[in-house]
Design a protein around this motif. Structure first.
Motif: not given
Length: 283
Positions: A154-155, A157-159, A161, A163, A166-168, A196, A202
């Motif tokens: 998930l981290r 994937e967020s990066q 996108e 972010d 890694g918000g998710k 943030r 975070t």
């Protein structure tokens, strides 16, 4: 440094010396006596390849040596450079005092691979006199590794996108906080707060910070840099052994000399037409 020689306490000079070569700690008066806790101690520094044999300051020889990171990434993979640095420790540095004097040597280092000097120094079976210890940030890993595999995914994937925090992954960690922390024991519970722009946190634990590092690099990199536990070197690749793998099997002992921890011997004989080849291996 220019004013050091005139330093005084109530008009009495402290004897501090501050030059390019060394520092002598000042004598500090307390209760009309000289406090000897630090006064008179002398400190100097040298590169590992410097000419420090026979060094002394006003006839004082060293009694404590602190060696900081004696290896580079390149030298830790070179058997010849490893041997050269080991000789500097065992001969040049250890020889800074006579046989009747004692010398404490402390080496602060990171184990980059399993053939390096650092690996030898922290292996009590190989260099027992150094009483080597390896420290890792994670003493006990989480019981539920599946949750953390998902966290890493998930981290990343967020990066992808956009972010970077890694918000998710952070949300997933907070939703499963107790389960993901089960069984964890850290060398230190300290972690760096990452906030943030909107003020939201975070990072909430040391183990989360560890898995952030793993997600951003790799488990092998984390084990090497933060666990002092580099992975086993690879076995034969392609059509032969690498130099590093062969070099890592050399014991450093003389022929016919058994290691102290030998538990068994194996003898092999090859009878040829003109010669007899034999080998005796210690295990």
């Amino acid at each position: 440094p220019q004013r050091a020689s005139r330093q005084h306490i109530d008009g009495k000079l402290t004897g501090i010396v501050w030059t390019d070569d060394y520092i002598r700690f000042p004598d500090v008066t307390c209760d009309n006596a000289i406090c000897k806790t630090y006064g008179g101690f002398k400190m100097s520094y040298y590169g590992l390849d410097a000419a420090f044999r026979g060094v002394n300051i006003d006839a004082d020889r060293p009694d404590f040596i602190l060696v900081d990171d004696p290896e580079t990434r390149e030298s830790s993979k070179s058997f010849s450079q490893i041997e050269d640095r080991e000789n500097i420790l065992d001969k040049d540095i250890s020889g800074l005092v006579g046989q009747d004097d004692t010398l404490a040597i402390v080496v602060l280092t990171t184990v980059q691979n399993r053939i390096s000097l650092s690996y030898k120094l922290t292996d009590v079976k190989t260099k027992s006199a150094y009483n080597g210890k390896r420290f890792g940030m994670v003493l006990h890993w989480p019981k539920n590794s599946g949750h953390w595999d998902r966290y890493v995914q998930l981290r990343q994937e967020s990066q992808i996108e956009g972010d970077e925090h890694g918000g998710k992954a952070v949300a997933y960690y907070l939703d499963n906080f107790e389960e993901m922390n089960a069984g964890v024991e850290m060398l230190s519970d300290h972690f760096v707060d990452v906030t943030r722009e909107d003020g939201s946190e975070t990072v909430f634990s040391a183990i989360q910070q560890a898995f952030n590092k793993i997600a951003d690099t790799s488990r092998k990199a984390y084990d090497t840099e933060y666990q002092n536990d580099p992975p086993e070197e690879a076995g034969p690749q392609g059509n032969g052994l690498t130099f590093e793998v062969v070099a890592s099997r050399i014991s450093g002992l003389s022929r016919r000399q058994l290691p102290a921890n030998t538990t068994a011997l194996t003898a092999a004989i090859d009878l040829g037409k003109y010669r007899c080849h034999w080998v005796l291996s210690a295990w």
